[in-house]
Design a protein around this motif. Sequence first.
Motif, short mmCIF file in Angstrom:
data_model
loop_
_atom_site.label_atom_id
_atom_site.label_comp_id
_atom_site.label_asym_id
_atom_site.label_seq_id
_atom_site.Cartn_x
_atom_site.Cartn_y
_atom_site.Cartn_z
N HIS A 58 0.75 -1.24 -0.12
CA HIS A 58 0.23 -0.04 -0.12
C HIS A 58 0.86 1.15 -0.01
N ARG A 59 1.91 1.09 0.80
CA ARG A 59 2.83 2.37 0.62
C ARG A 59 3.41 2.34 -0.59
N TYR A 60 3.96 1.59 -1.39
CA TYR A 60 4.38 1.67 -2.79
C TYR A 60 3.33 2.16 -3.69
N ALA A 61 2.16 1.73 -3.56
CA ALA A 61 1.00 2.19 -4.44
C ALA A 61 0.76 3.60 -3.91
N THR A 62 0.69 4.22 -2.79
CA THR A 62 -0.12 5.48 -2.36
C THR A 62 0.94 6.35 -1.67
N GLY A 63 2.09 5.84 -1.30
CA GLY A 63 3.22 6.75 -0.42
C GLY A 63 2.55 6.56 0.72
N ARG A 64 1.74 6.12 1.31
CA ARG A 64 1.40 6.18 2.82
C ARG A 64 1.18 4.36 3.21
#
Length: 150
Positions: A58-64
């Motif tokens: 999710h961090r890779y996809a959205t930055g968070r």
Amino acid sequence: MATFSAVTRQHLLQAIAEYDARGADDFRGVYGFAASTAYPLVHEGREYDSLAVLGVAHRYATGRLATADEFGDGPAALAALLRRRGFEVNEPAGVAVAAPARTPRAPRAPRAPRQTAAPTRRAAAPEREAAICPTCSTALPATGVCDYCG
């Protein structure tokens, strides 16, 4: 609660690669995930902590980073999401996997062929002749004032 619609298979593979590079304990420690053995993600014969991998993906996809508190639908729903992305997820002991229910569809009635009109062609508009400066015989710009003669 985090939504995972932006998480693709590629994001999950990036998180798995980082998991392999750091090791399980360091990976979970860096991102603040507790060890979870429920619904392990299986990739190339190795098991991974599905909650931690999905949170980092999710961090890779959205930055968070999606924290463990944001997995509101529970681990079973996250396992289903991972399966939709093409991964194998092992079930915990004592949990039976229900086959997806399929409803038979009624056969479709054949469609009538479409009536298409013959294409119409427009006559080509004749080209406008360029205006010429009477003094220097240069083509005039759209303003009608010669750039050289003024």
